[in-house]
Structures are given as C-alpha cells and as structure tokens.
Design a protein around this motif. Structure first.
Motif, mmCIF file in Angstrom:
data_model
loop_
_atom_site.group_PDB
_atom_site.id
_atom_site.type_symbol
_atom_site.label_atom_id
_atom_site.label_comp_id
_atom_site.label_asym_id
_atom_site.label_seq_id
_atom_site.Cartn_x
_atom_site.Cartn_y
_atom_site.Cartn_z
ATOM 1 N N PRO A 134 0.793 -1.232 0.000
ATOM 2 C CA PRO A 134 0.000 0.000 0.000
ATOM 3 C C PRO A 134 0.828 1.286 0.000
ATOM 4 O O PRO A 134 0.397 2.304 -0.533
ATOM 5 C CB PRO A 134 -0.838 -0.124 1.283
ATOM 6 C CG PRO A 134 -0.997 -1.592 1.477
ATOM 7 C CD PRO A 134 0.333 -2.165 1.070
ATOM 8 N N HIS A 135 2.003 1.261 0.611
ATOM 9 C CA HIS A 135 2.823 2.472 0.661
ATOM 10 C C HIS A 135 4.154 2.318 -0.053
ATOM 11 O O HIS A 135 5.006 3.212 0.018
ATOM 12 C CB HIS A 135 3.077 2.879 2.120
ATOM 13 C CG HIS A 135 3.769 1.829 2.933
ATOM 14 N ND1 HIS A 135 3.098 0.862 3.636
ATOM 15 C CD2 HIS A 135 5.088 1.593 3.150
ATOM 16 C CE1 HIS A 135 3.951 0.079 4.262
ATOM 17 N NE2 HIS A 135 5.179 0.507 3.981
ATOM 18 N N LEU A 165 -0.449 11.613 1.906
ATOM 19 C CA LEU A 165 -1.666 10.837 1.702
ATOM 20 C C LEU A 165 -2.452 11.339 0.492
ATOM 21 O O LEU A 165 -2.485 12.540 0.219
ATOM 22 C CB LEU A 165 -2.547 10.901 2.944
ATOM 23 C CG LEU A 165 -1.925 10.389 4.242
ATOM 24 C CD1 LEU A 165 -2.942 10.497 5.376
ATOM 25 C CD2 LEU A 165 -1.440 8.959 4.092
ATOM 26 N N PRO A 166 -3.115 10.424 -0.216
ATOM 27 C CA PRO A 166 -3.961 10.842 -1.334
ATOM 28 C C PRO A 166 -5.144 11.653 -0.810
ATOM 29 O O PRO A 166 -5.616 11.404 0.297
ATOM 30 C CB PRO A 166 -4.421 9.514 -1.951
ATOM 31 C CG PRO A 166 -4.328 8.529 -0.835
ATOM 32 C CD PRO A 166 -3.141 8.966 -0.016
ATOM 33 N N GLY A 184 -13.210 6.328 -5.363
ATOM 34 C CA GLY A 184 -13.005 5.438 -6.497
ATOM 35 C C GLY A 184 -12.030 5.955 -7.527
ATOM 36 O O GLY A 184 -11.616 5.224 -8.420
ATOM 37 N N GLU A 185 -11.617 7.214 -7.413
ATOM 38 C CA GLU A 185 -10.722 7.783 -8.401
ATOM 39 C C GLU A 185 -9.323 7.195 -8.338
ATOM 40 O O GLU A 185 -8.531 7.378 -9.251
ATOM 41 C CB GLU A 185 -10.650 9.307 -8.234
ATOM 42 C CG GLU A 185 -11.964 9.995 -8.560
ATOM 43 C CD GLU A 185 -11.856 11.499 -8.441
ATOM 44 O OE1 GLU A 185 -10.727 12.010 -8.477
ATOM 45 O OE2 GLU A 185 -12.899 12.155 -8.310
ATOM 46 N N THR A 186 -9.001 6.507 -7.255
ATOM 47 C CA THR A 186 -7.663 5.912 -7.135
ATOM 48 C C THR A 186 -7.616 4.511 -7.724
ATOM 49 O O THR A 186 -6.576 3.882 -7.742
ATOM 50 C CB THR A 186 -7.246 5.816 -5.659
ATOM 51 O OG1 THR A 186 -8.195 5.019 -4.968
ATOM 52 C CG2 THR A 186 -7.159 7.175 -5.026
ATOM 53 N N LYS A 187 -8.754 3.994 -8.170
ATOM 54 C CA LYS A 187 -8.804 2.626 -8.648
ATOM 55 C C LYS A 187 -7.793 2.402 -9.762
ATOM 56 O O LYS A 187 -7.773 3.119 -10.759
ATOM 57 C CB LYS A 187 -10.217 2.291 -9.149
ATOM 58 C CG LYS A 187 -10.417 0.818 -9.426
ATOM 59 C CD LYS A 187 -11.874 0.520 -9.737
ATOM 60 C CE LYS A 187 -12.074 -0.976 -9.952
ATOM 61 N NZ LYS A 187 -13.500 -1.294 -10.236
ATOM 62 N N THR A 231 -1.444 3.800 -7.993
ATOM 63 C CA THR A 231 -0.552 3.354 -6.927
ATOM 64 C C THR A 231 -1.131 3.670 -5.556
ATOM 65 O O THR A 231 -0.679 3.132 -4.557
ATOM 66 C CB THR A 231 0.818 4.050 -7.064
ATOM 67 O OG1 THR A 231 0.626 5.461 -7.104
ATOM 68 C CG2 THR A 231 1.524 3.596 -8.336
ATOM 69 N N PHE A 232 -2.130 4.573 -5.508
ATOM 70 C CA PHE A 232 -2.743 4.949 -4.239
ATOM 71 C C PHE A 232 -3.966 4.109 -3.888
ATOM 72 O O PHE A 232 -4.565 4.307 -2.829
ATOM 73 C CB PHE A 232 -3.165 6.417 -4.270
ATOM 74 C CG PHE A 232 -2.023 7.384 -4.186
ATOM 75 C CD1 PHE A 232 -1.127 7.334 -3.134
ATOM 76 C CD2 PHE A 232 -1.843 8.348 -5.164
ATOM 77 C CE1 PHE A 232 -0.080 8.227 -3.039
ATOM 78 C CE2 PHE A 232 -0.798 9.249 -5.077
ATOM 79 C CZ PHE A 232 0.084 9.192 -4.018
ATOM 80 N N ASP A 233 -4.357 3.198 -4.746
ATOM 81 C CA ASP A 233 -5.600 2.455 -4.553
ATOM 82 C C ASP A 233 -5.622 1.714 -3.213
ATOM 83 O O ASP A 233 -6.571 1.835 -2.430
ATOM 84 C CB ASP A 233 -5.795 1.467 -5.710
ATOM 85 C CG ASP A 233 -7.162 0.805 -5.665
ATOM 86 O OD1 ASP A 233 -8.091 1.422 -5.130
ATOM 87 O OD2 ASP A 233 -7.296 -0.330 -6.164
ATOM 88 N N LEU A 234 -4.599 0.933 -2.932
ATOM 89 C CA LEU A 234 -4.560 0.155 -1.693
ATOM 90 C C LEU A 234 -4.485 1.062 -0.471
ATOM 91 O O LEU A 234 -5.138 0.807 0.548
ATOM 92 C CB LEU A 234 -3.363 -0.800 -1.713
ATOM 93 C CG LEU A 234 -3.409 -1.931 -2.741
ATOM 94 C CD1 LEU A 234 -2.107 -2.715 -2.732
ATOM 95 C CD2 LEU A 234 -4.582 -2.863 -2.450
ATOM 96 N N LEU A 235 -3.707 2.122 -0.564
ATOM 97 C CA LEU A 235 -3.578 3.047 0.553
ATOM 98 C C LEU A 235 -4.907 3.752 0.825
ATOM 99 O O LEU A 235 -5.302 3.926 1.984
ATOM 100 C CB LEU A 235 -2.478 4.074 0.259
ATOM 101 C CG LEU A 235 -2.206 5.119 1.341
ATOM 102 C CD1 LEU A 235 -1.852 4.454 2.668
ATOM 103 C CD2 LEU A 235 -1.087 6.058 0.897
ATOM 104 N N ALA A 236 -5.616 4.140 -0.224
ATOM 105 C CA ALA A 236 -6.910 4.800 -0.058
ATOM 106 C C ALA A 236 -7.910 3.883 0.628
ATOM 107 O O ALA A 236 -8.702 4.319 1.471
ATOM 108 C CB ALA A 236 -7.450 5.241 -1.423
ATOM 109 N N LYS A 237 -7.872 2.611 0.289
ATOM 110 C CA LYS A 237 -8.767 1.644 0.919
ATOM 111 C C LYS A 237 -8.439 1.498 2.406
ATOM 112 O O LYS A 237 -9.329 1.352 3.242
ATOM 113 C CB LYS A 237 -8.669 0.296 0.218
ATOM 114 C CG LYS A 237 -9.290 0.288 -1.174
ATOM 115 C CD LYS A 237 -9.135 -1.068 -1.842
ATOM 116 C CE LYS A 237 -9.784 -1.068 -3.223
ATOM 117 N NZ LYS A 237 -9.595 -2.364 -3.922
#
Length: 207
Positions: A90-91, A163-164, A171-174, A177-183
């Motif tokens: 995630p990071h 942080l994003p 959903g914009e990070t889907k 590289t930030f997708d997992l971190l956003a979740k």
C-alpha cells in the motif's frame, strides 16, 4: 495474558507496572507481546529482513531479496517478500520519497515509515490500534521529551502530506498506486488526523 503469574497495578510514584505474584524461575518466560509495527533505521535497511527480521552482519552481502518497486525494502528470501506484501504494497511507491527527503532526519524518516506499517497492521488486525492506544504515552518527565515531541510533529506533518486526497477514496484511485492506501484510509480515517498520529507515535517507547 498469562496464568496469573503477573498483574498490572498502579503505583503511587511510578505509574503503571507489571508485578509478579509468585517466585519466577530463571529464564522463565512470563510475558510476551508482538510488536504493533516496526520500521527499520535507514542504515539497517539492507541488513535486516523486513518480514522476519533475520539479520546479516555482512554489509557487502545484504539480504538477498529486495522489492523491485521501491528498491529499498529487503528480505532474507522471496518467501518473506511475498509474506510481507499485504503490509508493504500500500505504501511501497511512497518509500523512495520518504527515504530521500532532505527535510527529514533519520528518526523522523523512521517515524513516517512506521506510521505506514502501523496502518497496514491495523487493517489486518483492528485490535492493534486499541492496544497501542492503551500504552503509556511519552511525557515531559523523561529527558529528551521536547526533542522527541518536535520529531513526532514533523513526521506526522510529512505523513499527512503524502496521503492521497480524501475525495479519491470514492473510487478515483482505482488502478493507481494509491488504490490500496486509499482503501486502508477508508477503514482507518483517523490516520488523516495529525494530532491522532502524533499521539500514536508518542505511545511506546519507540526503540
């Protein structure tokens, strides 16, 4: 926690402490607890496995497996690399920025990486955050408190800045590289609060 061998009590002068209720034999294990999270000092990154913490003293022959993305996270084997993926990925893409940041001192850099690891650990086991919050915080009666306070504040500020944006969590990070971190941040939005994460860093001691 144990079979009644130890108990937690408040003392008039020293605060909380663990006390035995019987005679303890030599080498007897009476208490153990896994670390909530761990981040290695920059100078030790290539010498310790980030998963099992196996150590090599040979600086010319560091840990054999390294993350191909950040190129700064080392493991003693491919298996350990795979085992740590949930906590690291995630990071992962942010680590080069943290490690090369000239505005962060070594301890502050370690604090930032520790917060990312702690967030991953909380997502795996929410009880980790509760356990950390129960720990006694650093206080001004311990020498060096002001220095540590400034380090925590600086690390918390830098962490928040990486942080994003919260809007991306919808959903914009889907696929980014930030997708997992956003979740992860959706599960633990308190990690967006500077005061909250600075307080987390104050629990400890960090070693």
């Amino acid at each position: 926690m144990n079979d009644g061998t130890i108990e937690l009590k408040e003392t008039p002068r020293s605060g909380r402490g663990l006390f035995t209720t019987r005679v303890i034999s030599k080498n007897e294990i009476i208490f153990s607890s896994p670390a909530a999270a761990a981040a290695l000092h920059r100078k030790h990154l290539s010498l310790l496995c980030q998963s099992c913490y196996a150590y090599t003293e040979d600086v010319d022959c560091p840990c054999s497996a390294v993350c191909s993305c950040c190129k700064s996270t080392y493991y003693c084997s491919q298996q350990c690399l795979e085992n740590d993926a949930y906590f690291h990925l995630p990071h992962c893409a942010l680590l080069p920025r943290v490690l090369s940041a000239k505005t962060l001192k070594r301890e502050e850099s370690c604090h930032v990486r520790l917060l990312f690891r702690l967030l991953s650990r909380c997502c795996m086991n929410p009880n980790v955050l509760r356990a950390v919050n129960m720990m006694m915080p650093d206080h001004k009666g311990i020498p060096g408190f002001k220095r540590r306070l400034l380090q925590r504040d600086k690390a918390a500020t830098y962490f928040i800045g990486m942080l994003p944006p919260a809007v991306e969590e919808a959903g914009e990070t889907k696929g980014s590289t930030f997708d997992l971190l956003a979740k992860q941040l959706q599960k633990f939005p308190s990690f967006r609060s500077k005061s909250t994460i600075a307080n987390l860093l104050a629990k400890g001691p960090a070693n």
